[in-house]
Design a protein around this motif. Sequence first.
Motif, PDB file in Angstrom:
ATOM      1  N   GLU A  90       0.813  -1.212   0.000  1.00 56.65           N
ATOM      2  CA  GLU A  90       0.000   0.000   0.000  1.00 56.65           C
ATOM      3  C   GLU A  90       0.847   1.262   0.000  1.00 56.65           C
ATOM      4  O   GLU A  90       0.327   2.351  -0.160  1.00 56.65           O
ATOM      5  N   GLN A 114       0.635   7.510  -2.781  1.00 56.89           N
ATOM      6  CA  GLN A 114       0.994   6.101  -2.563  1.00 56.89           C
ATOM      7  C   GLN A 114       1.540   5.903  -1.147  1.00 56.89           C
ATOM      8  O   GLN A 114       2.528   5.208  -0.919  1.00 56.89           O
ATOM      9  N   LYS A 126      -3.532   7.807  -0.130  1.00 59.97           N
ATOM     10  CA  LYS A 126      -3.133   6.549  -0.779  1.00 59.97           C
ATOM     11  C   LYS A 126      -3.084   6.712  -2.292  1.00 59.97           C
ATOM     12  O   LYS A 126      -2.148   6.270  -2.949  1.00 59.97           O
ATOM     13  N   HIS A 127      -4.081   7.388  -2.863  1.00 60.78           N
ATOM     14  CA  HIS A 127      -4.175   7.549  -4.313  1.00 60.78           C
ATOM     15  C   HIS A 127      -3.141   8.545  -4.855  1.00 60.78           C
ATOM     16  O   HIS A 127      -2.482   8.276  -5.853  1.00 60.78           O
ATOM     17  N   GLU A 128      -2.997   9.684  -4.203  1.00 64.54           N
ATOM     18  CA  GLU A 128      -2.154  10.757  -4.731  1.00 64.54           C
ATOM     19  C   GLU A 128      -0.680  10.610  -4.370  1.00 64.54           C
ATOM     20  O   GLU A 128       0.183  11.089  -5.098  1.00 64.54           O
ATOM     21  N   GLN A 174      -8.005   7.880   1.722  1.00 63.57           N
ATOM     22  CA  GLN A 174      -8.060   7.401   0.336  1.00 63.57           C
ATOM     23  C   GLN A 174      -7.260   8.319  -0.580  1.00 63.57           C
ATOM     24  O   GLN A 174      -6.554   7.852  -1.479  1.00 63.57           O
TER      25      GLN A 174
END
Length: 136
Positions: free
Chosen positions: A25, A64, A60-62, A57
Amino acid sequence: MLKPIQTVLCQLSPDGNGGAADTAEGEEIKEMDDLTMVLFRMLLHHPSGIRLCRMKQMIKHEFQRKLSEMAFQCTKLIELFNQEPLNETFVLDTENDGKSIYVRLGNPETFSDHVKRIYAMANSAEAKSALPGLAA
């Protein structure tokens, strides 16, 4: 899913079994300065604010990266914003009749010198990433 606190704490420890999942993740945010930097960079992309319920979120998305409030001895994400330096750096606002909580940037002029340095580094990092031809 509810888990015993000891199970959760073992997963957070370096010798726990959570290591393989953590690397998949992304690197976990474990220091307040690191979290402050990530939040500054996110708010440069989202100047109107970040919904608290979507913050993990988005990190995590922008970026990592992984954010766990347990790493900061908190049980709820909102509790992080009661700790230094987040409590003096970011503002929590409600919208939609109090149903949505947004994290917004506070007044940079009131930041401590330490936080001002992190803010300057975040601005510099974003400026470099915005110019892909110049990024090294």
